[in-house]
Design a protein around this motif. Structure first.
Motif, PDB file in Angstrom:
ATOM      1  N   GLY A  36      26.451  -2.782 -12.516  1.00 51.45           N
ATOM      2  CA  GLY A  36      27.159  -2.575 -11.258  1.00 51.45           C
ATOM      3  C   GLY A  36      26.191  -2.441 -10.098  1.00 51.45           C
ATOM      4  O   GLY A  36      26.464  -2.894  -8.995  1.00 51.45           O
ATOM      5  N   TRP A  54      25.259   4.486   2.443  1.00 52.11           N
ATOM      6  CA  TRP A  54      26.038   3.264   2.621  1.00 52.11           C
ATOM      7  C   TRP A  54      25.966   2.806   4.061  1.00 52.11           C
ATOM      8  O   TRP A  54      25.905   3.612   4.977  1.00 52.11           O
ATOM      9  N   SER A  84      29.305  -3.959   3.139  1.00 52.67           N
ATOM     10  CA  SER A  84      29.063  -2.634   2.577  1.00 52.67           C
ATOM     11  C   SER A  84      27.930  -2.745   1.568  1.00 52.67           C
ATOM     12  O   SER A  84      27.975  -3.564   0.659  1.00 52.67           O
ATOM     13  N   ALA A  85      26.912  -1.929   1.779  1.00 46.90           N
ATOM     14  CA  ALA A  85      25.750  -1.959   0.900  1.00 46.90           C
ATOM     15  C   ALA A  85      25.118  -0.582   0.893  1.00 46.90           C
ATOM     16  O   ALA A  85      25.122   0.110   1.911  1.00 46.90           O
ATOM     17  N   ALA A  86      24.603  -0.181  -0.260  1.00 47.70           N
ATOM     18  CA  ALA A  86      23.903   1.092  -0.352  1.00 47.70           C
ATOM     19  C   ALA A  86      22.409   0.819  -0.354  1.00 47.70           C
ATOM     20  O   ALA A  86      21.955  -0.097  -1.038  1.00 47.70           O
ATOM     21  N   ASP A  87      21.651   1.584   0.415  1.00 47.63           N
ATOM     22  CA  ASP A  87      20.206   1.373   0.424  1.00 47.63           C
ATOM     23  C   ASP A  87      19.564   2.127  -0.735  1.00 47.63           C
ATOM     24  O   ASP A  87      20.257   2.707  -1.574  1.00 47.63           O
ATOM     25  N   ALA A  88      18.215   2.107  -0.782  1.00 52.60           N
ATOM     26  CA  ALA A  88      17.516   2.702  -1.917  1.00 52.60           C
ATOM     27  C   ALA A  88      17.784   4.194  -2.037  1.00 52.60           C
ATOM     28  O   ALA A  88      17.635   4.772  -3.103  1.00 52.60           O
ATOM     29  N   ASN A  89      18.183   4.847  -0.940  1.00 51.27           N
ATOM     30  CA  ASN A  89      18.453   6.280  -1.008  1.00 51.27           C
ATOM     31  C   ASN A  89      19.921   6.588  -1.241  1.00 51.27           C
ATOM     32  O   ASN A  89      20.327   7.750  -1.208  1.00 51.27           O
ATOM     33  N   GLY A  90      20.732   5.546  -1.418  1.00 49.85           N
ATOM     34  CA  GLY A  90      22.147   5.774  -1.675  1.00 49.85           C
ATOM     35  C   GLY A  90      22.978   5.944  -0.423  1.00 49.85           C
ATOM     36  O   GLY A  90      24.124   6.360  -0.513  1.00 49.85           O
ATOM     37  N   THR A 105      31.832  -2.750  -3.953  1.00 48.08           N
ATOM     38  CA  THR A 105      30.637  -2.309  -4.686  1.00 48.08           C
ATOM     39  C   THR A 105      29.384  -2.924  -4.090  1.00 48.08           C
ATOM     40  O   THR A 105      28.282  -2.501  -4.418  1.00 48.08           O
ATOM     41  N   GLY A 106      29.547  -3.911  -3.236  1.00 46.33           N
ATOM     42  CA  GLY A 106      28.381  -4.485  -2.591  1.00 46.33           C
ATOM     43  C   GLY A 106      28.707  -5.848  -2.041  1.00 46.33           C
ATOM     44  O   GLY A 106      29.057  -6.760  -2.796  1.00 46.33           O
ATOM     45  N   LEU A 107      28.640  -5.985  -0.715  1.00 41.20           N
ATOM     46  CA  LEU A 107      28.846  -7.282  -0.090  1.00 41.20           C
ATOM     47  C   LEU A 107      27.936  -7.282   1.141  1.00 41.20           C
ATOM     48  O   LEU A 107      28.111  -6.452   2.033  1.00 41.20           O
ATOM     49  N   GLU A 116      11.075  -1.216  -5.709  1.00 43.74           N
ATOM     50  CA  GLU A 116      11.775  -0.489  -4.654  1.00 43.74           C
ATOM     51  C   GLU A 116      12.982   0.260  -5.199  1.00 43.74           C
ATOM     52  O   GLU A 116      13.324   1.336  -4.725  1.00 43.74           O
ATOM     53  N   ARG A 117      13.637  -0.331  -6.186  1.00 40.11           N
ATOM     54  CA  ARG A 117      14.931   0.204  -6.598  1.00 40.11           C
ATOM     55  C   ARG A 117      14.935   0.803  -8.000  1.00 40.11           C
ATOM     56  O   ARG A 117      16.007   1.122  -8.508  1.00 40.11           O
ATOM     57  N   ALA A 172      23.638  -6.615  -2.210  1.00 41.06           N
ATOM     58  CA  ALA A 172      24.329  -6.498  -0.929  1.00 41.06           C
ATOM     59  C   ALA A 172      23.384  -6.070   0.182  1.00 41.06           C
ATOM     60  O   ALA A 172      23.701  -6.202   1.354  1.00 41.06           O
ATOM     61  N   ASP A 173      22.217  -5.519  -0.192  1.00 36.68           N
ATOM     62  CA  ASP A 173      21.180  -5.214   0.783  1.00 36.68           C
ATOM     63  C   ASP A 173      20.655  -6.544   1.315  1.00 36.68           C
ATOM     64  O   ASP A 173      20.242  -7.400   0.544  1.00 36.68           O
ATOM     65  N   LEU A 210      28.889   2.601 -11.125  1.00 36.97           N
ATOM     66  CA  LEU A 210      27.634   1.923 -10.822  1.00 36.97           C
ATOM     67  C   LEU A 210      26.633   2.096 -11.954  1.00 36.97           C
ATOM     68  O   LEU A 210      25.638   2.789 -11.817  1.00 36.97           O
ATOM     69  N   PHE A 228      22.786   7.244  -7.735  1.00 33.10           N
ATOM     70  CA  PHE A 228      22.657   7.931  -6.446  1.00 33.10           C
ATOM     71  C   PHE A 228      22.408   9.419  -6.633  1.00 33.10           C
ATOM     72  O   PHE A 228      22.631  10.209  -5.714  1.00 33.10           O
ATOM     73  N   ASN A 249      24.850  -5.578  -8.163  1.00 28.58           N
ATOM     74  CA  ASN A 249      25.690  -6.061  -7.071  1.00 28.58           C
ATOM     75  C   ASN A 249      25.394  -5.301  -5.780  1.00 28.58           C
ATOM     76  O   ASN A 249      25.288  -5.875  -4.704  1.00 28.58           O
ATOM     77  N   THR A 250      25.252  -3.981  -5.915  1.00 26.76           N
ATOM     78  CA  THR A 250      24.946  -3.163  -4.745  1.00 26.76           C
ATOM     79  C   THR A 250      23.585  -3.532  -4.173  1.00 26.76           C
ATOM     80  O   THR A 250      23.410  -3.587  -2.961  1.00 26.76           O
ATOM     81  N   GLN A 280      16.752   3.998  -8.413  1.00 24.67           N
ATOM     82  CA  GLN A 280      18.201   3.851  -8.323  1.00 24.67           C
ATOM     83  C   GLN A 280      18.769   3.263  -9.611  1.00 24.67           C
ATOM     84  O   GLN A 280      19.829   3.682 -10.062  1.00 24.67           O
TER      85      GLN A 280
END
Lengths: 436, 339
Positions: free
Chosen positions: A388, B54, B46-52, B40-42, A99-100, A395-396, A384, A108, A391-392, A103
């Motif tokens: 980095g 937020w 706050s989180a970014a999806d696969a398309n960036g 940066t991600g929690l 999926e990622r 968070a998903d 990122l 981004f 971590n992002t 990325q």
């Protein structure tokens, strides 16, 4: 004599027997194993122990890797799928990579502009080829010299005139050198070659680029630095750092050995200062401290700041590696160069530096590999890079709690790059080997 | 000569930049987007999806402010910040607002010279332990090894708690949340302590959540909220009242579904009318358009909607409102009146 002859003695064979294959215990894999794995009691025991240990590790890791799920859309679903498999130690959730992975590679960066990043990567290989393999036509080197500007334009976008006026600075410097070298000697020439481009870049380049852009825009879509990430960011920082730190390091190494006191003091001071400070400190300076020093509102690109710091850091180490190579040369080489009547730059360029660099190849490549891996430290200042991004991604809420799969993938990618560099350095050492 | 020119240019740049920095609102309007510092991600915040893109509870605050100021919730650029870079990023002007689950403390407010504009989540520090440890209260943790994230307020709270209760512990300092969880799950420490919201979110991701329990003691107050730099009160007011608009909207029953309709014309409730700009000139007083609150609410819904969508009980994070219920429901979430 004659009664031992074949014609006179019937039972004596008169033709050679054809060669026979060696017995199976003295050839092929069995012989290899006897020689290498079971040559003595101790070796046999060690071999068996190693095989047992390998089996222990692989029997756990391989099923985990192989039976991993590629279809689950969240960690929860993946765990259900994996639980159905009934494996003792579970299995990986590779679908997070599926999926990622874009990325992790591009950060981004806008998806419709991936082609620009890809093109920059392919052109990078073209630009590197003549540097790495001397059999290729030398004319490609011109492309290699222009490549950084092309890559900058492709990756960041904007008007083509920005890189063009940047190149123009070098061209101006060259002409200034040529003009003044004849008139006033080499020192004035060198000073002019440094001053003219700097003045050009600081004062004139901006307005000229803007003026040209307003006449003929030649722009492609701009991508800001905040969108850069993943391996693309690692490669940009790593490759730029590597490409710039070698020449800087060579200059610093020469400066440190120089007889000119001020030059020597500057070089020694720089090298010792940078080596005495951890890279992460320099990165913090780049990300936070510079913001305080620069006037508020100045946009000094964060990636550029990081590249500068990483380059300075690597070049200090590079200088010491090259100095090691220079120190390893017998004094006779320096004396021979003097005896031939070569001046300093010619002696360095033709006699000492090629030999010193050849000796230092393992050290240089180690520094390169270290530099490339150090790029992951930028995650601490909020860029990122792949680390980095883990971590992002965590968070998903679909992937919160996933660890090994991401780090495994990143480790594999880094291994491919670093192993490639290491193999290339071995190839280069073999090729340049002259001590037969 | 050359030197003078150069320094002159630098000085001129400094001065113009100094003038420009005087009004964050004008800066943001001129830029056309809001620069917002987030984690940066929690998960959930706050989180970014696969398309960036937020998303999250803190991100929603940024989007609401952007909608209030610029009328467009998408006019935000996010700067991911770590625990170490967040304050310098804000102080140096790299970001206009920091919405990164940051605890409002005295020293951050006074010594670091920031203005906390409000609280969007009341958190507190808790402990998670494996059930098999047989501990039912944090006071039974005498001699325990405790995993703890460095560089946060949790470290100090932990020391205070054990000292006041006169029991001993052995800290295991760890850099990131993910690492701490791995250490905890691997048994490197008996308990892990961080904000209770984080513990609940993390527990939900364990393979076997039932085997772990969050102890009842909350040992600290962690009011989390967005903050801005000292010295620009107008900007602080804008962020504060954008946040208050979300909170007041929930109290007044204005939701993303009915906000457009309610803002068409003045209704019976004068407070709603003032909030949505159909009566009075609150927006003008802030230097914004009259419908700033309408835009902020339309961006992602009122406070309750944002909570439910990102961290509420229907999400994998699964947090109950608790302290974060409206004051009318016995919580602490309370907006001063719009008048």
């Amino acid at each position: 004599m004659s009664d031992t002859h074949a014609q006179t003695v019937a039972y004596v064979r008169d033709t050679m027997l054809p060669e026979q294959a060696p017995p199976s215990t003295a050839a092929g894999p069995i012989k290899w194993m006897r020689d290498n794995l079971f040559s003595s009691v101790l070796n046999t025991v060690l071999t068996l122990l190693s095989v047992y240990f390998l089996w222990l590790v692989l029997s756990l890791v391989l099923p985990w890797v192989w039976y991993g799920s590629w279809t689950a859309t969240s960690l929860k679903e993946c765990r259900e799928v994996v639980a159905d498999l009934g494996l003792a130690h579970g299995a990986a959730c590779w679908s997070v990579i599926g999926e990622r992975y874009l990325q992790l590679i591009y950060g981004f960066y806008p998806a419709e502009l991936y082609w620009r990043a890809n093109l920059a990567f392919v052109l990078m290989i073209v630009a590197l080829a003549p540097v790495l393999y001397p059999n290729l036509p030398r004319k490609i080197l011109w492309f290699s010299a222009l490549y950084p500007f092309i890559a900058f334009w492709l990756l960041w976008g904007g008007t083509l005139w920005t890189p063009v006026v940047a190149v123009a600075g070098f061209v101006l410097g060259y002409f200034a050198f040529e003009a003044l070298y004849r008139l006033a000697g080499s020192l004035v020439g060198v000073i002019a070659a440094i001053l003219v481009p700097v003045i050009w870049w600081l004062l004139l380049a901006g307005p000229v680029a803007n003026g040209l852009a307003s006449v003929l825009p030649l722009t492609i879509e701009t991508v800001e630095s905040a969108k850069f990430g993943g391996f693309m960011l690692s490669i940009i920082i790593g490759v730029t750092g590597i490409a710039l730190s070698l020449p800087l390091g060579i200059l610093l190494a020469l400066g440190r050995q120089s007889d000119l006191m001020i030059v020597k003091a500057i070089c020694v001071g720089f090298i010792e200062f940078i080596r005495g400070v951890p890279l992460i400190t320099l990165l913090f300076v780049a990300s936070t401290l510079l913001n305080y020093f620069l006037p508020p509102g100045t946009t000094f690109d964060i990636i550029l700041r990081v590249i500068i710091m990483v380059t300075l850091f690597a070049s200090a180490y590079m200088a010491e590696v090259v100095r090691g190579g220079l120190a390893a040369l017998p004094t006779g080489q320096y004396e021979a160069a003097d005896a031939l009547g070569l001046d300093y730059w010619k002696a360095t360029r033709l006699i000492t530096m090629p030999q010193a660099l050849k000796i230092s190849i393992p050290g240089i490549v180690s520094t390169f590999i270290g530099l490339f891996k150090d790029t992951t430290l930028v995650s601490i200042i909020g860029l990122l890079d792949p680390i980095g991004l883990t971590n992002t991604i965590r968070a998903d809420s679909n992937w919160n709690g996933i660890v090994w799969e991401l780090y495994g993938f990143i480790a594999l990618m880094f291994f491919i790059f670093c192993f490639g560099m290491s193999r290339y350095s071995m190839y280069l050492e073999r090729k340049l080997k002259t001590g037969h | 000569m050359k030197k003078t020119t150069f320094f002159g240019a630098v000085a001129a740049a400094t001065m113009t930049a100094g003038f420009a920095a005087a009004g964050t609102l004008d800066d943001v309007k001129a830029k056309g987007f809001l620069q917002c510092g987030v984690s940066t991600g929690l998960a959930g915040f706050s989180a970014a999806d696969a398309n960036g893109n937020w998303d999250g509870f803190d991100v929603a605050v940024c989007r609401a402010v952007a909608a209030a100021v610029l009328g467009d919730p998408q006019a935000v650029k996010f700067t991911p910040t770590t625990g170490k870079t967040r304050f310098t990023a804000l102080a140096s002007g790299e970001i206009d607002i920091l919405a990164r689950n940051t605890t409002w403390t005295f020293s951050r407010d006074v010594d670091l010279k920031f203005t906390f504009v409000g609280v969007n989540y009341y958190d507190g520090q808790g402990f998670i332990v494996p059930k098999e440890l047989g501990v039912s209260s944090a006071k039974d943790l005498d001699g325990a090894t405790v995993c703890i994230q460095t560089g946060t307020t949790t470290e100090l709270n932990l020391a205070d708690f054990f000292r006041t209760n006169n029991i001993s512990y052995e800290p295991v300092p760890i850099e990131t949340n993910a690492e701490a969880l791995q250490q905890y799950l691997a048994g490197a420490c008996d308990t892990y302590t961080t904000d209770a919201s984080g513990l609940a979110a993390s527990r939900a991701t364990f393979e076997n959540p039932e085997a772990h329990t969050i102890l009842p003691e909350i040992i600290s107050k962690e009011p989390l909220g967005p903050l801005v730099r000292h010295g620009d009160d107008q900007w602080a007011d804008i962020v504060r009242w954008s946040l208050n608009a979300l909170i007041a909207a929930e109290e007044l029953g204005v939701t993303s579904a009915n906000v457009k309709e309610s803002a068409m014309q003045a209704g019976n409730n004068p407070e709603i009318n003032r909030l949505l700009g159909t009566e009075g000139n609150l927006g003008e007083q802030l230097g914004l358009s009259a419908d700033f609150a309408k835009n902020a609410i339309a961006a992602g819904g009122n406070y309750g909607e944002i909570f439910a969508k990102n961290i509420g009980e229907s999400t994998p994070i699964g947090l109950a409102r608790g302290l974060n219920a409206q004051w009318t429901d016995g919580g602490l979430i309370y907006s001063p009146p719009f008048r």
